[in-house]
Motif scaffolding. Structure first.
Motif, mmCIF file in Angstrom:
data_model
loop_
_atom_site.group_PDB
_atom_site.id
_atom_site.type_symbol
_atom_site.label_atom_id
_atom_site.label_comp_id
_atom_site.label_asym_id
_atom_site.label_seq_id
_atom_site.Cartn_x
_atom_site.Cartn_y
_atom_site.Cartn_z
ATOM 1 N N ASP A 1 -26.025 1.373 -44.479
ATOM 2 C CA ASP A 1 -25.568 0.862 -45.771
ATOM 3 C C ASP A 1 -24.138 1.342 -46.024
ATOM 4 O OD1 ASP A 1 -25.827 3.513 -46.468
ATOM 5 O OD2 ASP A 1 -27.772 3.234 -47.426
ATOM 6 N N GLU A 2 -23.591 1.025 -47.185
ATOM 7 C CA GLU A 2 -22.193 1.344 -47.474
ATOM 8 C C GLU A 2 -21.880 2.826 -47.272
ATOM 9 O OE1 GLU A 2 -22.735 -1.650 -50.431
ATOM 10 O OE2 GLU A 2 -22.766 -2.120 -48.286
ATOM 11 N N SER A 3 -22.809 3.674 -47.705
ATOM 12 C CA SER A 3 -22.525 5.110 -47.660
ATOM 13 C C SER A 3 -22.779 5.689 -46.265
ATOM 14 C CB SER A 3 -23.397 5.822 -48.690
ATOM 15 O OG SER A 3 -24.757 5.584 -48.379
ATOM 16 N N GLY A 4 -23.169 4.853 -45.317
ATOM 17 C CA GLY A 4 -23.411 5.351 -43.968
ATOM 18 C C GLY A 4 -24.844 5.797 -43.741
ATOM 19 N N GLY A 5 -25.691 5.687 -44.759
ATOM 20 C CA GLY A 5 -27.105 6.023 -44.587
ATOM 21 C C GLY A 5 -27.827 4.899 -43.861
ATOM 22 N N VAL A 6 -29.017 5.206 -43.327
ATOM 23 C CA VAL A 6 -29.764 4.192 -42.585
ATOM 24 C C VAL A 6 -30.498 3.274 -43.554
ATOM 25 C CG1 VAL A 6 -31.585 3.765 -40.904
ATOM 26 C CG2 VAL A 6 -30.069 5.727 -40.623
ATOM 27 N N ARG A 7 -30.202 1.974 -43.479
ATOM 28 C CA ARG A 7 -30.886 1.031 -44.354
ATOM 29 C C ARG A 7 -32.253 0.695 -43.750
ATOM 30 N NH1 ARG A 7 -28.976 -4.950 -45.387
ATOM 31 N NH2 ARG A 7 -30.579 -5.530 -46.892
ATOM 32 N N PHE A 8 -32.274 0.353 -42.490
ATOM 33 C CA PHE A 8 -33.548 0.194 -41.788
ATOM 34 C C PHE A 8 -33.302 0.320 -40.293
ATOM 35 C CE2 PHE A 8 -31.903 -4.136 -42.360
ATOM 36 C CZ PHE A 8 -31.943 -4.631 -41.066
ATOM 37 N N ALA A 9 -34.392 0.592 -39.570
ATOM 38 C CA ALA A 9 -34.273 0.756 -38.120
ATOM 39 C C ALA A 9 -35.043 -0.347 -37.420
ATOM 40 C CB ALA A 9 -34.827 2.117 -37.709
ATOM 41 N N THR A 10 -34.565 -0.717 -36.252
ATOM 42 C CA THR A 10 -35.288 -1.656 -35.408
ATOM 43 C C THR A 10 -34.936 -1.294 -33.965
ATOM 44 O OG1 THR A 10 -35.583 -4.000 -34.847
ATOM 45 C CG2 THR A 10 -33.457 -3.371 -35.784
ATOM 46 N N ALA A 11 -35.236 -2.169 -33.028
ATOM 47 C CA ALA A 11 -34.945 -1.823 -31.636
ATOM 48 C C ALA A 11 -34.801 -3.070 -30.787
ATOM 49 C CB ALA A 11 -36.065 -0.955 -31.061
ATOM 50 N N ASN A 12 -33.957 -2.975 -29.788
ATOM 51 C CA ASN A 12 -33.864 -3.978 -28.717
ATOM 52 C C ASN A 12 -33.497 -5.373 -29.195
ATOM 53 O OD1 ASN A 12 -34.609 -1.983 -26.931
ATOM 54 N ND2 ASN A 12 -36.780 -2.410 -27.185
ATOM 55 N N GLU A 13 -33.105 -5.494 -30.427
ATOM 56 C CA GLU A 13 -32.660 -6.792 -30.918
ATOM 57 C C GLU A 13 -31.703 -6.537 -32.071
ATOM 58 O OE1 GLU A 13 -35.528 -9.969 -31.050
ATOM 59 O OE2 GLU A 13 -34.800 -10.509 -33.035
ATOM 60 N N ILE A 14 -30.559 -7.196 -32.018
ATOM 61 C CA ILE A 14 -29.555 -6.992 -33.051
ATOM 62 C C ILE A 14 -29.268 -8.335 -33.683
ATOM 63 C CG2 ILE A 14 -27.203 -6.233 -33.512
ATOM 64 C CD1 ILE A 14 -27.416 -4.603 -30.888
ATOM 65 N N ARG A 15 -29.496 -8.433 -34.963
ATOM 66 C CA ARG A 15 -29.176 -9.691 -35.644
ATOM 67 C C ARG A 15 -27.932 -9.487 -36.484
ATOM 68 N NH1 ARG A 15 -34.140 -13.568 -36.450
ATOM 69 N NH2 ARG A 15 -35.418 -12.831 -34.717
ATOM 70 N N VAL A 16 -27.069 -10.468 -36.447
ATOM 71 C CA VAL A 16 -25.815 -10.370 -37.204
ATOM 72 C C VAL A 16 -25.563 -11.706 -37.889
ATOM 73 C CG1 VAL A 16 -24.805 -8.708 -35.587
ATOM 74 C CG2 VAL A 16 -24.388 -11.151 -35.263
ATOM 75 N N PRO A 17 -24.805 -11.679 -38.996
ATOM 76 C CA PRO A 17 -24.403 -12.941 -39.609
ATOM 77 C C PRO A 17 -23.275 -13.570 -38.789
ATOM 78 C CG PRO A 17 -23.625 -11.065 -40.913
ATOM 79 C CD PRO A 17 -24.356 -10.492 -39.749
ATOM 80 N N ALA A 18 -23.411 -14.838 -38.459
ATOM 81 C CA ALA A 18 -22.399 -15.485 -37.618
ATOM 82 C C ALA A 18 -21.065 -15.533 -38.351
ATOM 83 C CB ALA A 18 -22.846 -16.895 -37.261
ATOM 84 N N GLY A 19 -20.005 -15.346 -37.594
ATOM 85 C CA GLY A 19 -18.663 -15.483 -38.138
ATOM 86 C C GLY A 19 -18.151 -14.263 -38.887
ATOM 87 N N GLU A 20 -18.989 -13.244 -39.053
ATOM 88 C CA GLU A 20 -18.519 -12.075 -39.783
ATOM 89 C C GLU A 20 -18.304 -10.905 -38.830
ATOM 90 O OE1 GLU A 20 -20.879 -11.128 -43.161
ATOM 91 O OE2 GLU A 20 -21.037 -13.231 -43.786
#
Ligand SMILES: [Cu+2]
Lengths: 222, 286
Positions: free
Chosen positions: B87-106
């Protein structure tokens, strides 16, 4: 499994002529036979012959015709079969079925006799699958049945959770419980627990068509 | 750039050919001290320095020029990827593994670390490799212009299962990305239907929770991938198998056969129904 993709190429290479031929035949309007009794094993024929059950037919799929070198009734060139059967798929009188006793003795005459054993009148679910073996192999690779089974011809399929499916086309019982017939197998590959509640094989994400294709492929494993 | 390289290449080849075909007296000048200093030291230093400057100029876009809209920490482990959305402050918002989803174009900043040996983070279609070095943090920012699924692969040999250490980077439309991220932050607990509770209980009873976290359950282990939403991921085993109930069951029952050497043991001791129940439970965790 991903790492084995080079194997996939090799095995596709190996099987290509066979499927090409099948496709060729289909293109010519020559279909696979719907259903045949030619899968009967030699001993079954003996029994059938000797106890006069000449007209009883087992519903064996197309792919299950045993090979001659094992003492079974009919030559098993996978590629040659469609031609042979297509030519002789006409309706057959039951009199011919009583030739089963004959089969026992004149094994070498089998191509002629067995050609007469086809039957297009079987109930729908017992007919030979209209599955496409090549599509079935693709489906097997896609859902990765190979994580649990060793399956010839499918890249990386070397699992050890379930039994190896080598020569599955000759297996008599599915999971040691159910007769190995097309209708049963189609249901098994997509929903095994509904047939054998105790099985370790889960419901698999295959639709009806895929299940038929998969079964067709499994019957090519001899 | 290409022409320059070609010219230098031809020059070197030409000189080499000359030294071979010319008689001894006529090629002696090549061995003079001045020629060696000029061609062997001054020339390369000048050319390489120019190229370095040019390189900085070309890659300036990757190093902090774009302000990232999302920061993702990726930690290489033998042989999978721990992924944490910050998150903004550098804390962990959530964890997952082996898959990274990102918003396209950002632009997304990747903060790369390693938990054991050197790995290398690489999504060939989107950006160059960047090593994950133990005790060091490497970062870079890039974006996926078009929505789609991009395969990533560990690009630094890291042990027996290096080849099976892959992942998927999924670029989504920004709107659906936000919905996905909100779902990931949720725990798994209350979305589990009654008939799957049996599988969940077995998951706990068999000690899976010692290594895996399923948020909202007593499973809080940290040694293996977070499984809170494993059913919604494209693959298991770090890009090794597609996710479905069959591959999950096969993986659990024969882990050491599918991916020998990973720290998860094969749970071949599970009875058939129990195996299916656990797999069904995990598959339901979308
Ligand atoms: Cu690696």
């Amino acid at each position: 499994m991903v790492a084995f993709s080079h194997l996939s190429l090799a095995s596709q290479e190996r099987d290509r002529p066979r499927f090409q031929l099948l496709q060729l035949l289909r293109g010519k309007g020559i279909e696979r036979p719907r259903r045949s009794t030619v899968g009967l094993h030699h001993w079954q024929l003996s029994v059938a012959g000797s106890i006069g059950l000449g007209t009883r037919r087992a519903e064996y799929p197309f792919g299950q015709v045993p090979a001659p070198d094992t003492g079974d009734c009919l030559a098993n060139g996978t590629a040659g079969k469609p031609l042979l059967f297509a030519a002789t798929r006409s309706r057959i009188s039951s009199a011919v079925h009583s030739l089963f006793g004959f089969c026992n003795v004149y094994v070498l005459l089998m191509p002629i006799v067995l050609a007469a054993c086809n039957d297009a009148d079987a109930p729908e679910e017992q007919r030979v699958l209209e599955g496409d073996a090549e599509a079935g192999r693709a489906a097997i690779a896609e859902v990765e049945c190979g994580v649990c089974h060793r399956i010839p011809g499918v890249a990386g399929a070397n699992g050890i959770v379930g039994p190896p499916l080598d020569s599955f086309g000759r297996r008599q019982l599915i999971a040691g419980v159910l007769p190995n017939r097309p209708g049963v197998l189609v249901r098994w590959v997509s929903d095994a627990p509904s047939l054998v509640p105790n099985t370790g094989m889960p419901q698999m994400p295959l639709d009806k068509k895929q299940a038929r294709d998969v079964a067709a492929y499994l019957y090519t494993l001899r | 750039m290409f022409t320059g390289g070609a010219l230098i290449f031809l020059l070197v080849i030409g000189l080499t050919v000359l030294t071979i075909i010319l008689p001894q007296e006529r090629r002696r000048w090549l061995a003079q001290q001045n020629v060696v200093i000029a061609g062997g030291i001054v020339f390369p230093v000048a050319v390489l320095s120019l190229l370095l400057g040019y390189g900085f100029f070309v890659t300036r876009g990757h190093v902090g020029a774009e302000e990232p809209t999302l920061r993702i920490e990726v930690i290489g482990e033998q042989w999978w990827w721990r992924v944490r959305y910050l998150d903004e402050s550098g804390g962990v918002r959530f964890a997952t593994a082996n898959e990274i989803r990102v918003p396209a174009g950002e632009p997304v900043e990747f903060i790369l670390k390693s938990a054991d040996v050197i790995h290398s983070f690489w999504v060939p279609s989107l950006a160059g490799k960047l090593d994950m070095v133990p005790g060091k943090v490497n970062t870079y920012t890039f974006s996926a212009d078009k929505p789609g699924v991009y395969r990533g692969q560990c690009a630094e040999y890291c042990g027996a299962q290096h080849a099976l250490m892959a992942f998927y980077l999924v670029a989504m439309e920004p709107g659906s990305f936000d919905a996905w991220a909100a779902g990931q932050a949720d725990p798994a607990w209350d979305r589990v239907a009654a008939e799957l509770k049996y599988g969940r209980d077995l998951f706990i009873a068999n000690g899976c929770g010692a290594c895996h976290t399923v948020r909202g359950t007593p499973a809080t282990g940290d040694l293996g991938p977070d499984l809170t939403h494993v059913g919604g991921r494209l693959s298991i085993g770090a890009g090794t198998l597609p996710t479905n109930i069959g591959t999950l069951a096969g993986w659990i029952s024969s882990t050491q056969h599918v991916k020998p050497g990973v720290s998860m043991p094969s749970f071949g001791n599970l009875e058939s129904r129990d195996l299916r129940a656990i797999a069904a439970y995990l598959e339901s965790l979308e």
